[in-house]
Design a protein around this motif. Structure first.
Motif, PDB file in Angstrom:
ATOM      1  N   TYR A 238      11.250 -35.171 -17.326  1.00 20.64           N
ATOM      2  CA  TYR A 238      12.324 -36.394 -17.013  1.00 20.64           C
ATOM      3  C   TYR A 238      11.062 -37.498 -16.887  1.00 20.64           C
ATOM      4  O   TYR A 238      11.036 -37.605 -17.335  1.00 20.64           O
ATOM      5  CB  TYR A 238      10.653 -37.057 -15.615  1.00 20.64           C
ATOM      6  CG  TYR A 238      11.099 -37.404 -15.001  1.00 20.64           C
ATOM      7  CD1 TYR A 238      12.371 -37.953 -13.486  1.00 20.64           C
ATOM      8  CD2 TYR A 238      10.468 -38.541 -14.822  1.00 20.64           C
ATOM      9  CE1 TYR A 238      12.069 -38.839 -12.532  1.00 20.64           C
ATOM     10  CE2 TYR A 238      10.922 -40.042 -14.891  1.00 20.64           C
ATOM     11  CZ  TYR A 238      11.135 -40.060 -12.979  1.00 20.64           C
ATOM     12  OH  TYR A 238      11.890 -40.961 -13.087  1.00 20.64           O
ATOM     13  N   TYR A 267      19.194 -19.923 -11.148  1.00 29.62           N
ATOM     14  CA  TYR A 267      19.399 -20.301  -9.747  1.00 29.62           C
ATOM     15  C   TYR A 267      18.156 -20.100  -9.694  1.00 29.62           C
ATOM     16  O   TYR A 267      17.633 -20.315  -8.356  1.00 29.62           O
ATOM     17  CB  TYR A 267      20.870 -19.944  -9.595  1.00 29.62           C
ATOM     18  CG  TYR A 267      22.146 -20.332  -9.911  1.00 29.62           C
ATOM     19  CD1 TYR A 267      22.122 -22.224 -10.550  1.00 29.62           C
ATOM     20  CD2 TYR A 267      22.392 -20.103 -11.031  1.00 29.62           C
ATOM     21  CE1 TYR A 267      22.752 -22.240 -10.987  1.00 29.62           C
ATOM     22  CE2 TYR A 267      23.691 -20.109 -12.205  1.00 29.62           C
ATOM     23  CZ  TYR A 267      23.996 -21.923 -11.479  1.00 29.62           C
ATOM     24  OH  TYR A 267      24.960 -22.374 -12.246  1.00 29.62           O
ATOM     25  N   ILE A 270      15.248 -21.247 -10.328  1.00 30.64           N
ATOM     26  CA  ILE A 270      15.153 -23.117  -9.154  1.00 30.64           C
ATOM     27  C   ILE A 270      14.304 -22.829  -8.680  1.00 30.64           C
ATOM     28  O   ILE A 270      13.506 -23.609  -7.307  1.00 30.64           O
ATOM     29  CB  ILE A 270      16.493 -23.812  -9.356  1.00 30.64           C
ATOM     30  CG1 ILE A 270      16.414 -23.721 -10.828  1.00 30.64           C
ATOM     31  CG2 ILE A 270      16.722 -24.409  -7.944  1.00 30.64           C
ATOM     32  CD1 ILE A 270      18.918 -24.501 -10.486  1.00 30.64           C
ATOM     33  N   GLU A 274      11.144 -24.361  -6.907  1.00 36.92           N
ATOM     34  CA  GLU A 274      10.822 -25.116  -5.647  1.00 36.92           C
ATOM     35  C   GLU A 274      10.012 -24.536  -5.019  1.00 36.92           C
ATOM     36  O   GLU A 274       9.451 -25.661  -4.058  1.00 36.92           O
ATOM     37  CB  GLU A 274      12.405 -25.128  -5.186  1.00 36.92           C
ATOM     38  CG  GLU A 274      13.026 -25.949  -5.548  1.00 36.92           C
ATOM     39  CD  GLU A 274      14.636 -26.411  -5.025  1.00 36.92           C
ATOM     40  OE1 GLU A 274      14.320 -25.715  -4.047  1.00 36.92           O
ATOM     41  OE2 GLU A 274      15.326 -26.656  -5.680  1.00 36.92           O
ATOM     42  N   PRO A 280      12.686 -30.297  -6.283  1.00 40.93           N
ATOM     43  CA  PRO A 280      14.325 -29.708  -6.298  1.00 40.93           C
ATOM     44  C   PRO A 280      14.406 -29.449  -8.211  1.00 40.93           C
ATOM     45  O   PRO A 280      13.792 -30.829  -8.760  1.00 40.93           O
ATOM     46  CB  PRO A 280      15.333 -30.298  -5.751  1.00 40.93           C
ATOM     47  CG  PRO A 280      14.692 -31.291  -5.392  1.00 40.93           C
ATOM     48  CD  PRO A 280      12.940 -31.320  -5.190  1.00 40.93           C
ATOM     49  N   LEU A 281      15.168 -29.035  -8.865  1.00 38.97           N
ATOM     50  CA  LEU A 281      16.075 -29.107 -10.183  1.00 38.97           C
ATOM     51  C   LEU A 281      16.855 -29.170 -10.067  1.00 38.97           C
ATOM     52  O   LEU A 281      17.930 -28.249  -9.480  1.00 38.97           O
ATOM     53  CB  LEU A 281      15.021 -28.121 -10.674  1.00 38.97           C
ATOM     54  CG  LEU A 281      13.379 -27.601 -10.530  1.00 38.97           C
ATOM     55  CD1 LEU A 281      13.852 -26.058 -11.543  1.00 38.97           C
ATOM     56  CD2 LEU A 281      13.287 -29.312 -11.765  1.00 38.97           C
ATOM     57  N   SER A 282      17.982 -29.607 -11.245  1.00 43.56           N
ATOM     58  CA  SER A 282      18.861 -29.832 -11.729  1.00 43.56           C
ATOM     59  C   SER A 282      19.270 -28.656 -12.643  1.00 43.56           C
ATOM     60  O   SER A 282      18.348 -28.698 -13.475  1.00 43.56           O
ATOM     61  CB  SER A 282      19.390 -31.332 -11.515  1.00 43.56           C
ATOM     62  OG  SER A 282      19.411 -31.576 -10.449  1.00 43.56           O
ATOM     63  N   LEU A 283      20.010 -28.110 -12.501  1.00 40.05           N
ATOM     64  CA  LEU A 283      20.740 -27.032 -14.123  1.00 40.05           C
ATOM     65  C   LEU A 283      21.425 -27.627 -14.960  1.00 40.05           C
ATOM     66  O   LEU A 283      22.157 -27.843 -14.133  1.00 40.05           O
ATOM     67  CB  LEU A 283      20.965 -25.995 -13.145  1.00 40.05           C
ATOM     68  CG  LEU A 283      20.810 -24.536 -14.505  1.00 40.05           C
ATOM     69  CD1 LEU A 283      20.465 -23.950 -15.700  1.00 40.05           C
ATOM     70  CD2 LEU A 283      21.969 -23.744 -14.190  1.00 40.05           C
ATOM     71  N   ILE A 284      21.115 -27.848 -15.966  1.00 37.07           N
ATOM     72  CA  ILE A 284      21.786 -28.341 -16.731  1.00 37.07           C
ATOM     73  C   ILE A 284      22.428 -28.086 -18.170  1.00 37.07           C
ATOM     74  O   ILE A 284      23.403 -28.192 -17.968  1.00 37.07           O
ATOM     75  CB  ILE A 284      20.823 -30.311 -17.444  1.00 37.07           C
ATOM     76  CG1 ILE A 284      20.011 -30.407 -16.489  1.00 37.07           C
ATOM     77  CG2 ILE A 284      21.278 -30.759 -18.687  1.00 37.07           C
ATOM     78  CD1 ILE A 284      20.799 -31.986 -15.666  1.00 37.07           C
ATOM     79  N   PHE A 306      16.337 -28.230 -17.163  1.00 40.68           N
ATOM     80  CA  PHE A 306      16.688 -28.297 -16.036  1.00 40.68           C
ATOM     81  C   PHE A 306      15.728 -29.951 -15.938  1.00 40.68           C
ATOM     82  O   PHE A 306      15.068 -30.106 -16.450  1.00 40.68           O
ATOM     83  CB  PHE A 306      15.323 -27.737 -15.152  1.00 40.68           C
ATOM     84  CG  PHE A 306      16.152 -26.120 -15.140  1.00 40.68           C
ATOM     85  CD1 PHE A 306      16.557 -25.963 -14.264  1.00 40.68           C
ATOM     86  CD2 PHE A 306      15.092 -25.002 -16.043  1.00 40.68           C
ATOM     87  CE1 PHE A 306      17.351 -24.077 -13.935  1.00 40.68           C
ATOM     88  CE2 PHE A 306      15.502 -23.758 -15.436  1.00 40.68           C
ATOM     89  CZ  PHE A 306      16.219 -23.109 -15.472  1.00 40.68           C
ATOM     90  N   THR A 307      16.071 -31.009 -15.054  1.00 38.26           N
ATOM     91  CA  THR A 307      15.469 -31.844 -14.704  1.00 38.26           C
ATOM     92  C   THR A 307      14.987 -32.063 -13.270  1.00 38.26           C
ATOM     93  O   THR A 307      15.377 -31.694 -12.482  1.00 38.26           O
ATOM     94  CB  THR A 307      16.757 -33.012 -14.977  1.00 38.26           C
ATOM     95  OG1 THR A 307      17.365 -33.197 -13.797  1.00 38.26           O
ATOM     96  CG2 THR A 307      17.785 -32.970 -16.098  1.00 38.26           C
ATOM     97  N   SER A 309      13.906 -35.317 -10.676  1.00 40.57           N
ATOM     98  CA  SER A 309      14.250 -36.757  -9.891  1.00 40.57           C
ATOM     99  C   SER A 309      13.489 -37.706  -9.609  1.00 40.57           C
ATOM    100  O   SER A 309      13.122 -38.327  -9.425  1.00 40.57           O
ATOM    101  CB  SER A 309      14.954 -36.619  -8.118  1.00 40.57           C
ATOM    102  OG  SER A 309      13.818 -35.585  -8.097  1.00 40.57           O
TER     103      SER A 309
END
Length: 341
Positions: A238, A267, A270, A274, A280-284, A306-307, A309
């Motif tokens: 983050y 995936y 993630i 969760e 939630p996570l975002s895959l970068i 991952f990032t 929010s």
């Protein structure tokens, strides 16, 4: 002086022994720390760790009073971190039960957590001069060759037999010099491959040498089951902070690392994250893999970024990570990630 195994070995050791900081003392506490550090670790690697550790905790009382995380931080990079936990617990036990004075008998020392027959024997012989054998891999190899023993030295019955032989050899001699002489002989001359018999002070007594078996013995066949484990390891950030967790009891206990799951897809990672953290996570991006080998298992760590929010608890900036005890495996992961960003 009589020409025998004991006198020849002790004389050779006194003239040729390797110089290490823990050999400049007969303080049983310092010798104990060095012996625990030397388990599964080379002497060259141990030296700076030993010096820092003893400078920080020069008494058992100071070690007992220190936070466990401080002990782990000083141990960082040595591996086998349960050793650090055991010495911290044992220091507390010695303060509570022996008024901070290291025990003085073999049986008392053997009862201390993390100390087996070899370590107890080494402490007793080096610190107190007791005629106690200290049987490690070097000694098993030397005695196997010296007496041309064809028994498997990986078996406990063979190790007991060799311990009895060493006990008899020790009686009436300088136990500290004899035991440390065996250690140095095994490390420098009577090596696992291509022993340097022409330099050996006890070669004239060696039955393996006499019978041409010095490159055959010892017989050492271990039955080890090794696991290969595949992980998705998540660098979860983050802004400029990294999410790290402290390991529970077991392997790498209390050390910090990145979240990882034994699954086949980022995936799935993630989904699992969760479920566990309810965020939630975002895959970068993907950052390759790192392999880390333990005694009985190998980790293949596939690194994904991952990032978040929003931040979670246990978020650390890089400067903070440098101050907490992080496992070597996960330091490798961080290094791999940082060199690609």
């Amino acid at each position: 002086m009589q020409n025998n195994i004991q006198n020849n070995l002790i004389s050779w050791y006194n003239q040729n022994h390797r110089h290490f900081p823990w050999r400049e003392t007969n303080n049983p506490y310092y010798i104990w720390i060095s012996e625990i550090m030397l388990q599964q670790t080379t002497t060259e690697a141990v030296i700076p760790y030993y010096i820092r550790f003893i400078e920080t905790f020069d008494t058992i009382d100071k070690l007992a009073q220190a936070p466990l995380e401080e002990v782990y931080k000083l141990w960082e990079g040595l591996g086998y971190y349960r050793r650090a936990k055991h010495i911290h617990e044992t220091a507390k036990f010695i303060v509570e039960n022996y008024h901070g004075q290291f025990p003085t008998t073999y049986q008392e020392i053997l009862k201390l957590k993390g100390i087996g027959p070899y370590t107890a024997g080494a402490i007793c012989s080096i610190a107190y001069g007791f005629s106690t054998p200290a049987i490690d891999g070097n000694v098993l190899r030397i005695i196997s060759r010296l007496y041309a023993l064809t028994d498997n030295i990986a078996l406990s019955k063979t190790q007991k037999k060799i311990s009895q032989i060493v006990s008899e050899l020790l009686t009436g001699y300088d136990a500290s010099a004899f035991n440390q002489g065996l250690m140095d002989l095994g490390a420098t001359i009577c090596r696992p491959l291509n022993p340097q018999c022409q330099q050996c002070p006890i070669a004239s007594f060696c039955k393996a040498k006499q019978t041409g078996q010095e490159k055959v013995l010892p017989i050492s066949i271990k039955n080890i089951k090794h696991k290969e484990l595949q992980y998705i390891t998540g660098i979860i950030t983050y802004q400029n902070q990294y999410f790290m967790v402290q390991n529970p009891a077991g392997l790498l206990e209390n050390l910090y690392g990145f979240v990882q799951y034994e699954i086949e897809s980022p995936y799935r990672f993630i989904e699992e994250f969760e479920k566990e953290y309810d965020i939630p996570l975002s895959l970068i991006s993907y950052h390759g893999q790192v392999k880390h080998v333990f005694t009985h298992r190998t980790w293949h760590m596939h690194i994904y970024h991952f990032t978040l929010s929003q931040p979670l608890l246990s978020m650390y900036e890089l400067d903070d990570i440098a101050k907490i005890p992080v496992s070597t495996a996960h330091l490798k992961v961080l290094k791999q990630y940082l060199k690609q960003i």
